[in-house]
Design a protein around this motif. Structure first.
Motif: not given
Lengths: 242, 242
Positions: B50-53, B57-59, B62-65
């Motif tokens: 939801l946060l990305e949508q 945030i951007q996920k 291999g790295k994270g959010s």
DNA sequence: GAGTGGTCTAGACCACTAA
DNA sequence: TAGTGGTCTAGACCACTCT
């Protein structure tokens, strides 16, 4: 290698666009779809959630999933689509004219828009878009050379986004769009068939790669009578604090 | 009764809006968030999706959010928000004037827009919106009486959407918006402080309930220099057939 | 009561990133 | 190699709709 939920999504979305699944029709239930596709419920639900998100279906608790009425000839479609993709979709006679292609040093305005220093080099691309023999859209795009080392006339007349994604292998992740209406500039009048209109619709576009780096800033300037933006929005109840 | 993933979503979204979580900051990993909140990974992932949508945030695999830069003063914000909600958000001096409130029989145009027959009765509501002492927006709304039995002056001057959702208990699910630019009509000139502008930006809005029934059609007509539409769009790679 | 979608859990394997 | 997010499974309980 194919993702199961995307396959299911595509198959159902296709049937809806084809008219095989008609508006107001009830889809199979999640349980039935599990058996039909031989997958788990979670996978079915991922596919259905995508269909809902993009306006293909409406899920109703206790009842089922229903096909919505898809207007497929909206122009332009909401979201991030290039002129080229769009032209294909609507099937109108269109043409792109490359007016400017050069490597420049950013001025104050561009440094602010692209969040860069004056040491960066920038590709400046100006193109006019003809639709039905009239110059309707003026596209001014700026790309950071850091991400796009070279650009040619051929690429600009085809599709820059296509080149970036398929040749360079960069992944476009998201964009911010901003729509405003402005007085037409001399440049607008020079490049566009504005007839008697003295205003243009300006769509500013900031495009980001999947590592969240800003790599493009662009302005798409439209003759007002030929501009249309369509958006499908689900109700947001998701603001923090209600 | 609170949904766990919505709680997590709200908590993180709040921290991002507050500035407690700053742009480019890395969030805890999904594994860590599971422990922090004492929930399963699936629940954490729902919140993060939801946060990305919604652009928080951007996920990155291999790295994270990572926290994105949220511009919270965009006006108007993309999506489905009423004038009242909006005014609160931007904190400008605003005022609503109710110009027309009546029950009518639909004409040809309305029958087509609302997909109804002439037997239906329709609430017609016309309101002007003042922002900083100028009449900037003309809102013409039409509601099917079938869904909204009664409407009063008080409700129209407050928030009709609020009344519908909280008093009537109807659930607004999604909407189609359409943005175009048109010549100003006599009505526009009568109700708005258009100064020398002879065009208006028209946002047509079709609102649906959660059973997918169309219950409202509206036109929001804006003075062009005071119009701005902001959209956050994730790249759609999800069209059927590629 | 039977069927539906909504939420949540626990565990598995994969592809990608970084040291 | 260890850690990350992406996909998938199997099972549970709930709230809601229809009959």
């Amino acid at each position: 290698m194919a993702k199961k939920y995307l396959n299911i999504y595509s198959e159902i979305a296709n049937k809806i666009e084809n008219g095989e699944f008609k508006p107001n029709m009830k889809l199979s239930s999640e349980n039935e779809l599990m058996k039909e596709y031989g997958v788990s419920r979670d996978t079915v639900r991922k596919a259905l959630n995508l269909l809902e998100q993009y306006g293909y279906i409406q899920k109703i608790r206790g009842k089922g999933s229903y096909v919505l009425d898809v207007n497929k000839f909206d122009f332009p479609v909401s979201g991030l689509i290039s002129f080229k993709e769009l032209s294909k979709k609507i099937g109108m006679k269109t043409n792109t004219i490359l007016e400017v292609l050069e490597l420049i040093k950013p001025d104050e305005y561009l440094m602010k828009q692209l969040k860069i220093s004056e040491n960066n080099q920038i590709w400046k691309v100006v193109r006019t878009r003809e639709i039905g023999d009239k110059r309707i859209i003026l596209d001014k795009d700026y790309f950071n050379k850091k991400y796009i080392p070279s650009l040619t006339k051929e690429i600009c007349e085809d599709s820059i986004f296509n080149y970036i994604e398929n040749e360079l292998g960069l992944k476009i992740s998201f964009a911010r769009k901003e729509i405003t209406v402005q007085q037409a500039t001399k440049e607008d009048k020079k490049y566009l068939d504005l007839e008697n209109y003295n205003m243009v619709v300006v769509v500013k576009n900031y495009t980001y790669l999947d590592d969240a780096s800003l790599f493009q800033y662009g302005e798409s300037r439209h003759r007002p009578d030929r501009f249309k933006f369509v958006d499908f929005a689900r109700r947001r109840t998701l603001y923090p604090n209600g």
